[in-house]
Enzyme design. Structure first.
Site: not given
Length: 176
Positions: A2, A157, A160, A163
């Site tokens: 995350t 986001g 990654c 994410t």
């Protein structure tokens, strides 16, 4: 994993997290809530790592907050001590980011409690991307804490694979 990012600026503290839960290379859930309010809404907390482990740590941390009347640093240090010495806790794989009006802290499974420079926390699989983005925005713009956190998490986001763009965001008034 995350990405969690927390930013302190202009009398505000913001904590934001994405919503992706992965099992290996598979996305299991896209709207998990990894950031929440604790201790009567006065403390923001976010986690990176194993979800079940994080919930255990949230519970323990909230217990420490109650025990120490909401004193963030004391509760964090006591949780870190327990995490280091309690065999059942020592196997947990998660990190916590916590913040209140006065301080922002990272609590690790090694028993570390770290207050980051400049009130910026970025952790998890996309943490380095979020940190780089947030630092650039903090240095070169006058964006609000909320705008910096949203943008940094969005950039993480984009880069990654662990994410996503589902953001949970909490904000508190901070001490000047």
């Amino acid at each position: 994993m995350t990405t969690i990012v927390s930013v302190r600026r202009h009398g505000k503290v913001v904590m934001a997290g994405d919503g992706q839960v992965s099992l290996g290379n598979t996305v299991m859930k896209g709207n998990a809530k990894k950031v929440r309010r604790l201790y009567h809404g006065q403390v923001l907390a976010g986690f990176a790592g194993a979800t079940a482990d994080a919930f255990t740590l949230f519970e323990r941390f909230e217990g420490q907050l109650e025990k120490h009347q909401g004193h963030l640093v004391r509760a964090a240090v006591e949780l870190a001590k327990d995490w280091r010495t309690d065999r059942s806790l020592s196997r947990l794989e998660a990190m916590l980011a916590v913040a209140n009006k006065d301080a922002s802290l990272i609590i690790t499974g090694n028993g570390d409690v770290v207050e980051p420079e400049e009130g910026l926390i970025a952790m998890g699989s996309g943490g380095n991307f979020a940190q780089a983005a947030a630092r650039a925005l903090l240095m070169k713009t006058d964006l609000s804490a909320l705008e910096v956190a949203q943008t940094a998490l969005g950039i993480a986001g984009d880069i990654c694979v662990f994410t996503n763009h589902h953001q949970t965001i909490e904000e508190l008034d901070a001490a000047e």
